[in-house]
Scaffold this motif. Structure first.
Motif, mmCIF file in Angstrom:
data_model
loop_
_atom_site.group_PDB
_atom_site.id
_atom_site.type_symbol
_atom_site.label_atom_id
_atom_site.label_comp_id
_atom_site.label_asym_id
_atom_site.label_seq_id
_atom_site.Cartn_x
_atom_site.Cartn_y
_atom_site.Cartn_z
ATOM 1 N N UNK A 41 30.316 36.825 26.294
ATOM 2 C CA UNK A 41 29.054 36.694 25.570
ATOM 3 C C UNK A 41 29.339 36.414 24.094
ATOM 4 N N UNK A 42 30.316 37.114 23.544
ATOM 5 C CA UNK A 42 30.656 36.907 22.137
ATOM 6 C C UNK A 42 31.158 35.509 21.846
ATOM 7 N N UNK A 43 32.035 34.991 22.704
ATOM 8 C CA UNK A 43 32.598 33.660 22.475
ATOM 9 C C UNK A 43 31.571 32.549 22.699
ATOM 10 N N UNK A 53 32.227 25.931 24.668
ATOM 11 C CA UNK A 53 32.131 25.229 25.951
ATOM 12 C C UNK A 53 32.844 26.028 27.038
ATOM 13 N N UNK A 54 34.037 26.543 26.732
ATOM 14 C CA UNK A 54 34.788 27.331 27.714
ATOM 15 C C UNK A 54 34.034 28.607 28.078
ATOM 16 N N UNK A 55 33.553 29.331 27.063
ATOM 17 C CA UNK A 55 32.861 30.597 27.315
ATOM 18 C C UNK A 55 31.550 30.390 28.056
ATOM 19 N N UNK A 71 22.463 39.576 31.148
ATOM 20 C CA UNK A 71 21.172 39.678 30.469
ATOM 21 C C UNK A 71 21.130 40.940 29.608
ATOM 22 N N UNK A 72 21.571 42.046 30.174
ATOM 23 C CA UNK A 72 21.557 43.317 29.443
ATOM 24 C C UNK A 72 22.531 43.316 28.270
ATOM 25 N N UNK A 73 23.502 42.428 28.321
ATOM 26 C CA UNK A 73 24.473 42.310 27.232
ATOM 27 C C UNK A 73 24.048 41.234 26.219
ATOM 28 N N UNK A 74 22.790 40.796 26.300
ATOM 29 C CA UNK A 74 22.203 39.860 25.330
ATOM 30 C C UNK A 74 22.742 38.434 25.417
#
Length: 277
Positions: free
Chosen positions: A102-104, A114-116, A134-137
């Protein structure tokens, strides 16, 4: 030439993973990741990478300060996410792996995003994992891509991910459907539980993507919209003015973050110069 005994691609996996752990420089790490990424496109070799502890080794490689090494490691991991012994790592929204991907998705480097986002799009097709994302935004990151990016690759990944989230985890995306009692009121008394904060922006993203000139992007968005019209007649698309406001707010926030990052980078460069003087 005849192949030498023991020279099959499987025998390359452990030495390459060892090289990632013991590399003397970032170039060796980068080249090892590139080779592993190619190997990870073959099912038998994916099994070997995972069985040899490759996922953990790649996780550790992500801590490298070199953006190219980070990206290369992430690309290998993206090829492994649906492996039977890896996918369980994504069923909890608080797991390290969910946070990593999610961060990347919001990384500055486009190829890293693109990879993430490719891995995220793949994972969103698994209902339980999509719920965790979803819960991790993850929706915020996908909306940012949908409304702010021009890259066809990124737009396709965001559209496909949103399609799967809306069709497989509809209630998490929009809130529960109100149950109408025989008297005409809401049987639950809670209006369906209220729409999540991301619902308006996500619907706006679908609306924008459905008008994309990129056929695959348009198809995913329209598929989701057709599903919602059939299954969630209680939900309406936001008006164009509301979508425009969301886009403007996102662009403003993006510009603010970019300015802060550039100021911080300039400050670090100044401090290095002062330390070297």
């Amino acid at each position: 030439y005849p192949r030498r005994l023991g020279s099959s691609p499987v025998t390359m996996v452990k030495p390459l993973l060892k090289l990632l752990d013991t590399a003397e420089n970032e170039l060796q790490q980068f080249e090892a990741c590139l080779t592993l990424c190619n190997l990870a496109t073959v099912e038998e070799l994916r099994d070997s990478i995972v069985a040899s502890g490759g996922w953990r080794t790649l996780q550790m490689t992500l801590s490298c300060d070199n953006e190219l090494v980070q990206r290369a490691a992430l690309e290998v991991m993206s090829n492994l996410v649906l492996h039977d012994k890896v996918i369980d790592r994504f069923v909890s929204p608080s797991s390290t792996d969910v946070k990593i991907f999610v961060g990347f998705c919001s990384a500055d480097d486009e190829k890293t995003r693109i990879a993430a986002s490719g891995a995220v799009a793949t994972l969103c097709a698994v209902e339980e994992v999509g719920a965790a994302l979803i819960k991790a935004n993850v929706v915020e990151a996908l909306v940012d891509i949908a409304l702010l990016c021009d890259s066809p690759e990124l737009l396709h990944r965001a559209a496909f991910a949103l399609e799967k989230l809306f069709t497989l985890n509809t209630d998490l995306m929009l809130g529960r459907r109100p149950k109408i009692s025989s008297e005409g009121g809401d049987e639950n008394g809670d209006g369906g539980g209220g729409a999540p904060d991301h619902a308006l922006a996500a619907l706006g993203a679908l609306s924008v993507l459905s008008k994309s000139p990129i056929e695959a992007v348009k198809k995913s968005a329209i598929t989701a919209l057709v599903f919602l019209r059939k299954e969630r007649a209680d939900v309406s698309l936001p008006p164009p003015e509301a979508v425009a406001q969301v886009v403007a707010a996102l662009r403003s926030e993006h510009a603010r973050r970019r300015a802060e990052q550039e100021a911080a980078a300039a400050q670090r460069a100044l401090e290095r110069e002062q330390a070297a003087a």
